[in-house]
Design a protein around this motif. Sequence first.
Motif, PDB file in Angstrom:
ATOM      1  N   LEU A 151      36.701   5.996 -27.151  1.00 10.27           N
ATOM      2  CA  LEU A 151      36.672   5.400 -26.242  1.00 10.27           C
ATOM      3  C   LEU A 151      35.968   6.434 -25.177  1.00 10.27           C
ATOM      4  N   PHE A 152      35.174   5.958 -24.390  1.00  7.72           N
ATOM      5  CA  PHE A 152      34.584   6.587 -23.162  1.00  7.72           C
ATOM      6  C   PHE A 152      34.156   5.812 -22.091  1.00  7.72           C
ATOM      7  N   THR A 153      34.383   6.314 -20.702  1.00  9.36           N
ATOM      8  CA  THR A 153      34.053   5.280 -19.521  1.00  9.36           C
ATOM      9  C   THR A 153      32.808   6.121 -18.996  1.00  9.36           C
ATOM     10  N   VAL A 154      31.925   5.221 -18.579  1.00 14.66           N
ATOM     11  CA  VAL A 154      30.692   5.872 -17.580  1.00 14.66           C
ATOM     12  C   VAL A 154      30.807   5.184 -16.371  1.00 14.66           C
ATOM     13  N   LEU A 155      30.995   6.140 -15.374  1.00 15.08           N
ATOM     14  CA  LEU A 155      31.319   5.797 -14.131  1.00 15.08           C
ATOM     15  C   LEU A 155      29.940   5.990 -13.041  1.00 15.08           C
ATOM     16  N   ASN A 156      29.761   4.860 -12.221  1.00 13.29           N
ATOM     17  CA  ASN A 156      28.548   4.903 -11.461  1.00 13.29           C
ATOM     18  C   ASN A 156      28.961   5.186 -10.100  1.00 13.29           C
ATOM     19  N   THR A 157      28.729   6.256  -9.451  1.00 14.56           N
ATOM     20  CA  THR A 157      29.008   6.561  -8.310  1.00 14.56           C
ATOM     21  C   THR A 157      28.047   6.613  -7.218  1.00 14.56           C
ATOM     22  N   GLU A 176      23.826  10.219 -22.156  1.00 20.07           N
ATOM     23  CA  GLU A 176      23.586  11.291 -23.145  1.00 20.07           C
ATOM     24  C   GLU A 176      25.166  11.846 -23.038  1.00 20.07           C
ATOM     25  N   GLN A 177      26.029  11.651 -24.117  1.00 21.45           N
ATOM     26  CA  GLN A 177      27.470  11.902 -24.180  1.00 21.45           C
ATOM     27  C   GLN A 177      27.645  12.603 -25.463  1.00 21.45           C
ATOM     28  N   GLU A 178      28.414  13.781 -25.417  1.00 22.13           N
ATOM     29  CA  GLU A 178      29.126  14.250 -26.615  1.00 22.13           C
ATOM     30  C   GLU A 178      30.634  13.872 -26.499  1.00 22.13           C
ATOM     31  N   LEU A 179      30.902  13.293 -28.060  1.00 18.97           N
ATOM     32  CA  LEU A 179      32.251  12.721 -27.964  1.00 18.97           C
ATOM     33  C   LEU A 179      32.845  13.487 -29.140  1.00 18.97           C
ATOM     34  N   ILE A 180      34.064  13.444 -29.042  1.00 20.06           N
ATOM     35  CA  ILE A 180      34.925  14.233 -30.161  1.00 20.06           C
ATOM     36  C   ILE A 180      35.344  13.048 -31.006  1.00 20.06           C
ATOM     37  N   VAL A 181      35.024  12.941 -32.066  1.00 17.89           N
ATOM     38  CA  VAL A 181      35.399  11.750 -32.971  1.00 17.89           C
ATOM     39  C   VAL A 181      36.765  12.282 -33.932  1.00 17.89           C
ATOM     40  N   TYR A 239      32.968   1.837 -22.652  1.00 18.26           N
ATOM     41  CA  TYR A 239      32.667   1.746 -24.167  1.00 18.26           C
ATOM     42  C   TYR A 239      33.272   2.132 -25.294  1.00 18.26           C
ATOM     43  N   GLY A 240      33.085   1.846 -26.248  1.00 15.87           N
ATOM     44  CA  GLY A 240      33.468   2.365 -27.706  1.00 15.87           C
ATOM     45  C   GLY A 240      32.502   2.690 -28.766  1.00 15.87           C
ATOM     46  N   VAL A 243      33.570  10.165 -19.220  1.00 19.64           N
ATOM     47  CA  VAL A 243      34.779  10.884 -19.590  1.00 19.64           C
ATOM     48  C   VAL A 243      35.355  10.181 -20.879  1.00 19.64           C
ATOM     49  N   GLN A 244      35.629  10.974 -21.976  1.00 22.80           N
ATOM     50  CA  GLN A 244      36.175  10.441 -23.063  1.00 22.80           C
ATOM     51  C   GLN A 244      37.412   9.981 -23.056  1.00 22.80           C
TER      52      GLN A 244
END
Length: 927
Positions: free
Chosen positions: A408-414, A424-429, A511-512, A813-814
């Motif tokens: 899971l990760f969250t995309v924040l719009n400021t 474009e996001q790197e995620l630890i699986v 998102y997931g 943020v993951q």
Amino acid sequence: MTNPKTAHLISHTHWDREWYMPYEHHHVLLVELMDTLLDTLDQDPEYRYFHLDGQTIIREDYLQVRPDQQERLDRYIREGRIQFGPWYVLQDEFLTSSEANLRNLLIGHRDAQPFGVISKTGYFPDSFGNMGQAPQILQQADIQNAIFGRGVKPTGFNNAVVDAEAYESPYSEMIWRSPDGSEVLGILFANWYCNGMEVPVDPEQAKVYWDKNLQDAEKFASTPHLLFMNGCDHQPIQTDLPAALRTASELYPDIHFVHSNFDDYIEAVSRHVPDNLATIQGELRSQHTDGWGTLVNTASARVYLKQLNQQGQTLLEKVAEPLAAMAHAAGVKAYPHHLLTHAWKMLMQNHPHDSICGCSVDEVHREMVTRFAKSRQLAEKLVSQTAQAIGESVDVKSSEAWGEDAVLFTVLNTAGWTRNGIIEQELIVDKAFFPEGPNPQALARKLEEAALPAYQIVDSAGNIYEAEIVDLGVHFGYELPKDRFRQPYMARKVKVTFQARQVPALGYQTYGLVPAREQKSSSVNGVQAEGNVMENQYLRLAVLDNGTVTLLDKRSGKEYVGLNAYENTGDIGNEYVYRQPDGEQAITTEHLQAELRLLEHTPYRAVMESVLHWHIPAGADELFEQEKRYMIPFTERKAQRVQDTVPLTITTTYTLEAESDMVKVRTEFNNQARDHRLRALFPSGLVTDSHSADSIFEVAKRPNTPAKEWVNPSNAQHQQAFVYVTDEATGLMVANKGLNEYEILQTSSGSTIAVTLLRASSELGDWGVFETPEAQCQGPQSVEYALIPFAGDAARSGACASAYVYPIPWTTVQLGTLAHTYAKEALPIDGVKAGESTLPPYKQWLDWNSEHSTLAFSTFKIAEETGDVIARWFNLTAESAELQAQTGFECTAVYESDVLERVKDTLEEKLQMVSGHKIVTQGYQLC
């Protein structure tokens, strides 16, 4: 009976922290000056006042070296003998953002608050032009005056006063009015801010001195109160001034000579100003002059500084502050006022005019790069911590869209507007901490050997997103827990690229990354690409053989041809002033052959590359070196560029995203030439008399043709986020990231927007010979800008909003895997335990009527004194606009605030009418 004349002598020093010497050289002189000032105030009660140049940072700089003198210094500030504030630094107004100008004023007031006194003088002694909204900003801060040196009359070489008939005011006093109608008493340093320096004590010398200076002051004064500024750039204080004033009083018994201060002087002038003062409107940019003394080309000196500044400002005001306000309002992390102020101060130490303008010696600008990095590092850490605090509080269990193996990760719009964009996001699986295995190498091999499933991206509503997912392999990482030692680990990573859609303003979507499975899809109008053409639902872009672009706005049917050719000319000026060699013709890339290729094509993005191989003159000739060495004025130089050339390969990428109204452009080149300027040209095909440019809390409308007094062949001007031309039916806007200089070129076929990408010069200029080889900006360069065609009004069409959002980065943020989220140990984060489900997967903290609005959103933060949420907008047009805001957090009251974040009138209605060009701030009291 006429009023007797009073000569007000105001002692000061105009303190450039760094300029023709590096900061620490100036610092030594500042310590010496302040030591002398304190001794003089101690020893001579007739030496009554000293004006500390309108900037509180001088106190900081002095006490950094002399903390033992704090009590003496602070006592004289409290007593009013040293006038303190209202700014933190004397900034360049046009090269610092709207919010940076306000932070400067706000922090200056906060610095002065412990003393119970602050100079309410709108002090702009040497700004290279003045922002049009200054009177409104000053009025909101209870400052009723503005004192400035440039903008309404010529200023010559080495700040010499130039006589001319083209004054916009016959007097040094005038009314200065902002676009919204706010007015202040404007006072021009008609004889500069050194017309009372080094006053003689000797009667014979004093007679010569005062006969001239009194006559010069009387020439412009509308009242019997004459202003004499006793000081100049880095001027040591005149310790014998009381004696000099006694001499003057004996020589001129009908004139009252007084050691004065701005408060007393302004109060006296205000009582006597005549009714026929001229009213000057909006921006003060010396348009009714010959055009050489405006110093506008500092907007293109050392472009890399402007880019770093834009990145730093954006990260602080458009990311770090809004994120921190969201977390604070949600109760998951306290607002870090102290750290944000520290980051702002570090950034603003680069905002004085000789610093951010790029018109100092090389050592100064090397140190600026370090300050930019330090401020950015602070902001990045705050963003990371705040995003993590928000992410840890998201209730991911409330959605049924993900299985327990979802990452899971969250995309924040400021930003202040709902937006789409490529993430474009790197995620630890998967990851393993070092204590969990025999050694890091074994952990890495185990993680590397694990098979990964086919993944897809799913939001909290179950919508699937087209995505590119790349296995990045195993990487080292670490955590820094709040309750134990650092925890190193090895992690298997993937990189996901997809288009997030309709992420709410000042909010987020979660998102997931899940193993692929059947689920309802999310439709999207994609991007088509074939050959040299890219197209989405709004735009069609063709990259031609010469690398220029033909852009069709499918909404209006308007086509723009020949966009983004590159132009090169010589520059035999200096860091302050661009000067093209006499008779030289500009060269362009119009007849070059470009190498074209499609770099990327997905349903959500297409990227086209153009490569141009160009050769340009290597630099100016030997005569130029001699002219600089002998201080030949730049207007009289005869140098030309050499015939020898150097290669200039320009690589341009054009990016078109799904459902986007803009074409993003990135241009890269390796500059090996000297003494030249590189611009990008955008012919609009629109015949117009004026254009509009984003400035400080306004979109300023400016004439394409300068006033008749203008003789400078260049009419370059300042911009913040964008510039555009329009015929009221259609328009072309060019947005930018840190490219602050443009010019409108007039041809029979219409107006062309020319944006400066690089200006390479070799000397500081101004009053001496100071070589600045690093201002040639040699080496790899990259710039970014965007093309935004629109129909109708730029504000209502959404073009302005797109340009304001364009430079704001996404924050991601993951959260970990859902299984881990269910089982994780709760760790306290500012009183809220990680894993406590306090926030939904989708949230918005502030919603307002942004669609088709003429309002622009500016800030979302927490007020330091009240702890209330602060939000600010400004009206882009002269027409009134509706503002209706709905909070996504609980608050007890909503009130009108101001630029100093004070509590003003309570707002009983949710709907607020914002008059034309008004800056409006709302405060929200938290429960």
